[in-house]
Design a protein around this motif. Structure first.
Motif, short mmCIF file in Angstrom:
data_model
loop_
_atom_site.label_atom_id
_atom_site.label_comp_id
_atom_site.label_asym_id
_atom_site.label_seq_id
_atom_site.Cartn_x
_atom_site.Cartn_y
_atom_site.Cartn_z
N VAL A 174 20.39 -32.89 -9.08
CA VAL A 174 18.72 -33.13 -8.83
C VAL A 174 18.02 -31.71 -8.67
O VAL A 174 18.05 -30.66 -8.16
CB VAL A 174 18.44 -33.55 -7.56
CG1 VAL A 174 17.23 -34.30 -7.82
CG2 VAL A 174 18.96 -35.43 -7.42
N SER A 175 17.22 -32.11 -10.17
CA SER A 175 16.37 -30.59 -10.01
C SER A 175 14.96 -30.57 -9.24
O SER A 175 14.79 -32.36 -9.07
CB SER A 175 16.63 -30.20 -11.21
OG SER A 175 15.37 -31.01 -11.46
N VAL A 176 14.70 -29.76 -9.17
CA VAL A 176 13.58 -29.94 -7.62
C VAL A 176 12.51 -29.03 -8.71
O VAL A 176 12.00 -28.03 -9.16
CB VAL A 176 12.66 -28.51 -6.70
CG1 VAL A 176 12.70 -28.69 -5.58
CG2 VAL A 176 14.32 -29.60 -5.93
N PRO A 177 11.45 -29.82 -9.31
CA PRO A 177 10.34 -29.53 -10.45
C PRO A 177 9.84 -28.46 -9.06
O PRO A 177 9.05 -29.61 -8.18
CB PRO A 177 9.04 -30.50 -10.60
CG PRO A 177 10.41 -31.91 -10.07
CD PRO A 177 11.69 -31.10 -9.59
N SER A 178 9.07 -27.51 -9.49
CA SER A 178 7.64 -26.85 -9.38
C SER A 178 6.24 -25.60 -9.66
O SER A 178 7.54 -25.52 -10.88
CB SER A 178 8.30 -25.74 -8.03
OG SER A 178 9.04 -24.78 -8.50
N LEU A 179 5.40 -26.67 -9.68
CA LEU A 179 4.83 -24.82 -10.10
C LEU A 179 3.59 -24.44 -9.20
O LEU A 179 2.94 -24.75 -8.78
CB LEU A 179 4.04 -26.07 -11.14
CG LEU A 179 3.41 -24.93 -11.95
CD1 LEU A 179 3.93 -24.09 -13.08
CD2 LEU A 179 1.72 -25.98 -13.13
N GLY A 180 3.84 -23.11 -9.65
CA GLY A 180 3.08 -22.10 -8.21
C GLY A 180 3.24 -22.64 -6.71
O GLY A 180 4.48 -22.71 -6.64
N THR A 181 2.00 -23.64 -6.43
CA THR A 181 1.78 -24.02 -5.20
C THR A 181 2.30 -24.75 -5.03
O THR A 181 2.01 -25.86 -3.90
CB THR A 181 0.72 -23.69 -4.28
OG1 THR A 181 -0.15 -24.15 -4.97
CG2 THR A 181 0.62 -22.09 -4.52
N LEU A 182 2.77 -25.87 -6.14
CA LEU A 182 3.33 -27.38 -6.17
C LEU A 182 4.90 -27.47 -5.68
O LEU A 182 5.40 -27.48 -6.66
CB LEU A 182 2.66 -28.00 -7.08
CG LEU A 182 0.97 -27.66 -6.66
CD1 LEU A 182 0.05 -28.44 -7.83
CD2 LEU A 182 0.68 -28.51 -5.26
N ALA A 183 5.19 -28.44 -5.43
CA ALA A 183 6.59 -28.64 -5.69
C ALA A 183 6.79 -30.40 -5.06
O ALA A 183 6.16 -30.80 -4.60
CB ALA A 183 7.89 -28.02 -4.90
N ILE A 184 7.93 -30.62 -5.84
CA ILE A 184 8.37 -32.92 -5.26
C ILE A 184 9.89 -32.73 -5.34
O ILE A 184 10.67 -31.79 -5.90
CB ILE A 184 8.42 -33.23 -7.11
CG1 ILE A 184 7.22 -33.14 -7.08
CG2 ILE A 184 8.66 -35.63 -6.25
CD1 ILE A 184 6.54 -34.12 -8.04
N PHE A 185 10.25 -33.02 -3.99
CA PHE A 185 11.45 -33.84 -3.61
C PHE A 185 11.78 -34.93 -3.71
O PHE A 185 11.49 -36.16 -2.97
CB PHE A 185 12.06 -32.85 -2.22
CG PHE A 185 11.32 -31.64 -1.56
CD1 PHE A 185 11.15 -30.51 -2.73
CD2 PHE A 185 11.20 -31.57 -0.57
CE1 PHE A 185 11.45 -29.46 -2.60
CE2 PHE A 185 10.69 -30.06 -0.35
CZ PHE A 185 11.00 -29.45 -1.50
N THR A 186 12.88 -35.36 -4.87
CA THR A 186 13.04 -36.92 -4.70
C THR A 186 14.53 -37.25 -5.89
O THR A 186 14.53 -35.85 -7.43
CB THR A 186 11.85 -37.13 -5.86
OG1 THR A 186 11.94 -39.11 -5.95
CG2 THR A 186 11.75 -36.72 -6.80
N ARG A 187 14.89 -38.22 -5.98
CA ARG A 187 16.20 -37.77 -6.86
C ARG A 187 16.04 -39.20 -7.36
O ARG A 187 16.42 -39.40 -7.75
CB ARG A 187 16.93 -38.56 -5.85
CG ARG A 187 18.04 -37.86 -4.51
CD ARG A 187 19.03 -38.82 -3.91
NE ARG A 187 19.74 -37.77 -2.70
CZ ARG A 187 18.79 -37.79 -1.47
NH1 ARG A 187 17.87 -38.87 -0.65
NH2 ARG A 187 19.63 -37.57 -0.13
N LEU A 188 14.18 -39.99 -7.47
CA LEU A 188 14.32 -40.61 -8.78
C LEU A 188 13.62 -39.91 -10.07
O LEU A 188 13.54 -39.08 -9.78
CB LEU A 188 12.85 -41.27 -8.36
CG LEU A 188 12.76 -42.93 -6.90
CD1 LEU A 188 11.51 -42.55 -6.86
CD2 LEU A 188 13.62 -43.24 -7.43
N PRO A 189 13.72 -39.82 -11.45
CA PRO A 189 13.74 -39.53 -12.43
C PRO A 189 11.91 -38.98 -12.46
O PRO A 189 11.96 -40.06 -12.02
CB PRO A 189 14.22 -40.46 -13.93
CG PRO A 189 15.44 -41.93 -12.78
CD PRO A 189 15.04 -41.48 -11.05
N ILE A 190 12.08 -37.97 -12.57
CA ILE A 190 11.70 -37.29 -12.90
C ILE A 190 10.39 -37.13 -14.73
O ILE A 190 11.39 -36.48 -15.35
CB ILE A 190 10.87 -35.99 -13.12
CG1 ILE A 190 10.76 -35.46 -11.67
CG2 ILE A 190 9.60 -35.47 -12.99
CD1 ILE A 190 10.08 -36.47 -10.30
#
Length: 271
Positions: A174-190
């Protein structure tokens, strides 16, 4: 019967009486000005740079002057009066402010409907953690895991998104999408994670997450991080943000999360 000696008390000079009464009078004036500033902030909101400072006066700070004014109603004055009426009026003002604090600002009687967990519910978490130097990474990750969100949005993750403990929790694939000061933790597909706007310390991304199994369709989310600099006029920030949104014409969101640094219910937030 005429007494042998009659003693007359010499009246105090006027300036002496003023010196005795001045501290109480000044304190009363200061307390009234604090309450007037609080009221002005509630009426003007943060439509103007000068009024946002008055909006930021917390409501309990207006209750303290009311209590002091009740006490000061019985202070000595140049024209002695019964202070009970003034004390009663200030008590009514304090009750009105307390009711506003409880019902308007905090909605203490509003109840969130209880929803039984099922295959058709989605647990969403948002947390504004803070800068990296202030984040206790292991404890924060443990707290995120306890919150157990299907989707966890993080503002100011402080490097948490790069920690191996997150990989251990979500899984190595599972990848952790992030940009600057924002990030998402989820196992659901982005489906997509792209910048929406980035200007003058304002950052926003638009995220599409595959929630078809739960909601029957994908979900669109805006993640937002706005400046915390107290000197920046909030309404100008909000108008600039709104103009950039209108120009970008992104898909309408199902949810907007983030650190707005705007006051709840304010004019700038409505903008």
């Amino acid at each position: 019967h005429v007494p042998d000696k009659i003693r007359f008390k010499r009246p105090q000079p006027m300036f002496v009486r003023w010196l005795v009464l001045l501290p109480g009078a000044l304190m009363s004036v200061v307390m009234v000005l604090v309450i007037l500033a609080w009221l002005t902030g509630r009426f003007t909101s943060d439509r103007y740079a000068w009024s946002q400072w008055m909006l930021w006066i917390p409501t309990p700070a207006a209750l303290v002057p009311c209590a002091l004014c009740i006490v000061l109603s019985f202070r000595p004055t140049l024209r002695p009066r019964d202070g009970r009426l003034r004390a009663a009026l200030w008590a009514l003002a304090a009750i009105g402010i307390a009711v506003y604090f409880a019902l308007i600002e905090h909605h203490i009687f509003r109840r969130t409907p209880h929803i039984e967990p099922s295959a058709k519910t989605l647990r969403i978490v948002h947390w504004n953690m803070g800068p990296g130097s202030s984040v206790d990474v292991p404890n924060c990750i443990a707290a995120v895991r306890r919150l157990d969100g299907d989707i966890t949005f993080i503002t100011d993750p402080g490097g948490v998104q790069q920690n191996t403990l997150i990989k251990d929790w979500l899984g190595p694939d599972v990848s952790v999408p992030s940009l600057g000061t924002l990030a998402i933790f989820t196992r659901l597909p982005i489906i997509s994670f792209r910048p929406l706007l980035a200007s003058d310390e304002m950052l926003a991304v638009v995220v599409q997450i595959d929630t078809t199994a739960t909601l029957g369709r994908p979900m669109t989310v805006y993640m937002v991080d706005m400046p915390s600099d107290l000197r920046k006029p909030r309404m100008e920030m909000a108008k600039r943000f709104r103009a950039m949104l209108d120009e970008a014409k992104p898909p309408l969101p199902d949810l907007v999360v983030g650190d707005f640094n705007l006051t709840r219910g304010s004019a700038s937030l409505k903008t």
